[in-house]
Design a protein around this motif. Sequence first.
Motif, PDB file in Angstrom:
ATOM      1  N   MET A   1      15.337   6.921   4.065  1.00  0.00           N
ATOM      2  CA  MET A   1      16.082   8.071   4.211  1.00  0.00           C
ATOM      3  C   MET A   1      17.353   7.610   3.067  1.00  0.00           C
ATOM      4  O   MET A   1      17.979   8.760   2.630  1.00  0.00           O
ATOM      5  CB  MET A   1      16.741   8.350   5.463  1.00  0.00           C
ATOM      6  N   LEU A   2      17.514   6.450   2.770  1.00  0.00           N
ATOM      7  CA  LEU A   2      18.678   5.959   1.917  1.00  0.00           C
ATOM      8  C   LEU A   2      18.842   6.824   0.691  1.00  0.00           C
ATOM      9  O   LEU A   2      19.722   7.323  -0.007  1.00  0.00           O
ATOM     10  CB  LEU A   2      18.751   4.175   1.793  1.00  0.00           C
TER      11      LEU A   2
ATOM     12  N   HIS B   1       3.125  13.299   1.197  1.00  0.00           N
ATOM     13  CA  HIS B   1       2.696  12.150   0.605  1.00  0.00           C
ATOM     14  C   HIS B   1       2.735  10.910   1.767  1.00  0.00           C
ATOM     15  O   HIS B   1       2.579   9.724   1.224  1.00  0.00           O
ATOM     16  CB  HIS B   1       3.935  11.568  -0.530  1.00  0.00           C
ATOM     17  N   GLU B   2       3.015  11.532   2.917  1.00  0.00           N
ATOM     18  CA  GLU B   2       2.785  10.582   3.925  1.00  0.00           C
ATOM     19  C   GLU B   2       1.644   9.472   4.043  1.00  0.00           C
ATOM     20  O   GLU B   2       0.540  10.055   3.749  1.00  0.00           O
ATOM     21  CB  GLU B   2       2.790  11.324   5.635  1.00  0.00           C
ATOM     22  N   GLY B   3       1.860   8.136   4.097  1.00  0.00           N
ATOM     23  CA  GLY B   3       0.836   7.164   4.125  1.00  0.00           C
ATOM     24  C   GLY B   3       0.237   6.667   2.512  1.00  0.00           C
ATOM     25  O   GLY B   3      -0.415   6.027   2.497  1.00  0.00           O
ATOM     26  N   GLN B   4       0.681   7.516   1.638  1.00  0.00           N
ATOM     27  CA  GLN B   4       0.542   7.051   0.140  1.00  0.00           C
ATOM     28  C   GLN B   4       1.497   5.935  -0.235  1.00  0.00           C
ATOM     29  O   GLN B   4       2.748   6.035   0.053  1.00  0.00           O
ATOM     30  CB  GLN B   4       0.491   8.114  -0.778  1.00  0.00           C
ATOM     31  N   GLN B   5       0.985   5.020  -1.066  1.00  0.00           N
ATOM     32  CA  GLN B   5       1.797   3.927  -1.587  1.00  0.00           C
ATOM     33  C   GLN B   5       1.542   3.678  -3.001  1.00  0.00           C
ATOM     34  O   GLN B   5       0.631   4.106  -3.566  1.00  0.00           O
ATOM     35  CB  GLN B   5       1.367   2.674  -0.695  1.00  0.00           C
ATOM     36  N   ARG B   6       2.755   3.124  -3.813  1.00  0.00           N
ATOM     37  CA  ARG B   6       2.758   2.723  -5.115  1.00  0.00           C
ATOM     38  C   ARG B   6       2.117   1.648  -5.123  1.00  0.00           C
ATOM     39  O   ARG B   6       1.957   0.741  -4.466  1.00  0.00           O
ATOM     40  CB  ARG B   6       4.230   2.952  -5.547  1.00  0.00           C
ATOM     41  N   ALA B   7       1.819   1.233  -6.374  1.00  0.00           N
ATOM     42  CA  ALA B   7       1.306  -0.290  -6.689  1.00  0.00           C
ATOM     43  C   ALA B   7       2.242  -1.301  -6.270  1.00  0.00           C
ATOM     44  O   ALA B   7       1.793  -2.559  -5.811  1.00  0.00           O
ATOM     45  CB  ALA B   7       1.311  -0.449  -8.261  1.00  0.00           C
TER      46      ALA B   7
ATOM     47  N   PRO C   1       6.619   3.095  -0.308  1.00  0.00           N
ATOM     48  CA  PRO C   1       6.039   4.366   0.059  1.00  0.00           C
ATOM     49  C   PRO C   1       6.272   5.397  -1.202  1.00  0.00           C
ATOM     50  O   PRO C   1       7.229   5.367  -2.238  1.00  0.00           O
ATOM     51  CB  PRO C   1       7.130   5.003   1.008  1.00  0.00           C
ATOM     52  N   TYR C   2       4.927   6.388  -1.376  1.00  0.00           N
ATOM     53  CA  TYR C   2       4.945   7.064  -2.776  1.00  0.00           C
ATOM     54  C   TYR C   2       6.081   8.022  -3.073  1.00  0.00           C
ATOM     55  O   TYR C   2       6.658   8.128  -4.088  1.00  0.00           O
ATOM     56  CB  TYR C   2       3.691   7.855  -2.955  1.00  0.00           C
ATOM     57  N   ILE C   3       6.855   8.320  -1.797  1.00  0.00           N
ATOM     58  CA  ILE C   3       7.875   9.271  -1.938  1.00  0.00           C
ATOM     59  C   ILE C   3       9.060   8.774  -2.698  1.00  0.00           C
ATOM     60  O   ILE C   3       9.827   9.630  -3.165  1.00  0.00           O
ATOM     61  CB  ILE C   3       8.074   9.921  -0.169  1.00  0.00           C
ATOM     62  N   THR C   4       9.091   7.336  -2.743  1.00  0.00           N
ATOM     63  CA  THR C   4      10.295   6.791  -3.257  1.00  0.00           C
ATOM     64  C   THR C   4      10.084   7.172  -4.977  1.00  0.00           C
ATOM     65  O   THR C   4      11.312   7.352  -5.691  1.00  0.00           O
ATOM     66  CB  THR C   4      10.568   5.294  -3.349  1.00  0.00           C
TER      67      THR C   4
END
Length: 718
Positions: free
Chosen positions: A1-2, A34-40, A44-47
């Motif tokens: 949330m930051l 995007h819940e559960g998705q990640q970047r490389a 979390p992908y949402i970032t």
Amino acid sequence: MLRINELIEAAQAYLPAEDVDLIHRAYLLAAAVHEGQQRASGEPYITHPIEVARILAGFHMDGACLAAAVLHDVVEDTPATFDQIQRQFGEEVAMLVDGVTKLGQVHFETHEEAQAENFRKMLLAMSQDLRVIIIKLADRLHNMRTLDYLSENKRRRVGRETLEIFAPIASRLGLNRIKNELEDLSFKHLYPVRYRVLSEQVRKERGNRAHITDRIEAAIARDLEEAGLDADVIGREKHLYSIYRKMRSKGLSFEEVQDIYAFRILVEDVPTCYQVMGRVHNLFKPIPGRFKDYIAIPKANGYQSLHTVVVNPFGGVMEFQIRSREMHEVAEAGVAAHWKYKEKGVTSPDRRKLEQSYAWLQQLLQIQQEAGDSAEFLEHVKVDLFPDEVYVFTHKGEILRLPRGATPVDFAYAVHTEIGHQCVGARINGRITSLRTPLRNGDRVEILTDPDHQPNSSWLHFVVTGKARSAIRHFLQTQQREKSVALGRGMLERTMEGVGVPFAEVPDSALREAAEHFHLQSREALFEAIGRGTVLAPAVVQHLFPGYLDRDLRVAGALGGEEAEAVDRGNGNVLVRGMEGIVANLARCCYPIPRDEIVGFISVGRGVMVHRKDCPNLHELAHHPEKWVDVDWAPETKGAFPVAIQAVVQNTKGVLAGMASAIAEDGANIDNVLVEDRDGVYKTIALTLEVEGRDHLAQIMRIMRGLGAVERIVRKKG
């Protein structure tokens, strides 16, 4: 949330409450889908979309743009749909998300054709709403910041496409802050060793020169204060890629690059800019020829500033950039500055920049329509993306901006396409000059025209602007098209006469259907294709009147004597392009065999005759281009092929028997033999053999040359 809290705080600083609420609602949807998705990186992908929106908030982009940035990946990567976005966030946000989504489906390749097609898509997206490309640039910037987690090959590929396409677009739109960071990050991943070495050298130099720059900055600030001028003096370091580019272009070592550090002076208005310039020149000796006034004559992307290079008290050189604070905002944010002022409810001071950017896009759209193919389009675009400019005057005193190296022909097309087409000469500063003459800053140019004149293809060798090049090519292609249409129509008419069908009796509907069969849009396009040689007239006749070539072959079979013997069936060994299923026949005048270069010719009564390209009889056929067809050998040939050879041998006993034995041992047959005495010492032996192809024939001829009695052996042409 930051991170979302930081985005909301940045938005609250300049946006109304309803826009902040729009951004927060966009976040809630994006975080859910995007819940559960990640970047490389494992984050979390949402970032990622949040960081993209934060970059845009730094430019004070409007609420719809920030909401679209938060949502820019949801349609492509999650179950969310365009309709859902439209219902929840409105037409404007949905349109921006859709534009970015379509760009996201573009994957740049090194192949020029693909790169050009992808740039076309970006151009069209920009022409609809510049915010689409601004979001895409922010997206690319954050991806470049986090590129370390990808493989080396992918880092290099992404770095190259960023340097070649995204950074120049950011520059052309005046987004210098984004452009500089994209270039530095691309440099880092394309040339990591050079990047590390140069970074270390700059870091050391920063420490060595810190006291010098501090003293110079203090001296300038003190002088301006004494003069009663309100100004901010900022010392800055040139970004790494610009230093590297200067070293490469001028062949300098790092030690030879003297203007690594520069000073930027920000003032309140334009008159103060010139006052400060005078104070700087009083303090430090200016270097002649290094002063540029981009306030009076802005750059193509709207950039305005005064630039001057001076000698500092310590023997080095340094650059000063002097501009108003509004100019500085525009220089850093480019077209994005427009939305900042729009949010404040006032007219953008750089509305001109926005209009210039759209004018540039419209010019590129015109070039796209005139370009013959994608590679040609990209060639024109790269000229516009990497300008090194000169400023010249029309005879009415108006200023025109052109790339360095531009000629009077480029100038003429910049004024108007018809002026360019009718250009016959030019006066530069009152003197008649060649159309090839490169223009220089300050030249006064007048174009001489003739309404009956047309562009010359030789102009393409010296024009440099994309507009001139594309307009000339478009004119020449249109002119060539008219010639090709007339030629193709004539070739089709003559071919139809060969089968006894008057061209006038063929209905337009049949010609249109034939055009569709060959994947063409109209009968004129069909004629043009025939004239250019991409579609064969006999192939069109075969489509309109199926079986007419087969009829010719049946006629040939009914002939007797020499006519019948002149035809030798290809038995599927030869393919006739565009006329699949037609049997080709090998001409006996030149005896083509597999791997020979061959051509086809429609012969009345014999069908498609195949000749060697060096067959002497082809000279007689050159006046009938409508009867030529493209032929090639099948990938796999079968059977034996007749071929004629001629040997000069010593007139000794048993020589013919020795030749016959060698030929038989190599698996070939002798079809015919003709012996002719020459002078009692030598005789000529002409043989017709049956071989499998050129390799087989070459092997037989090598063996026969090894026979002691054989003086010379050649293959007969015809």
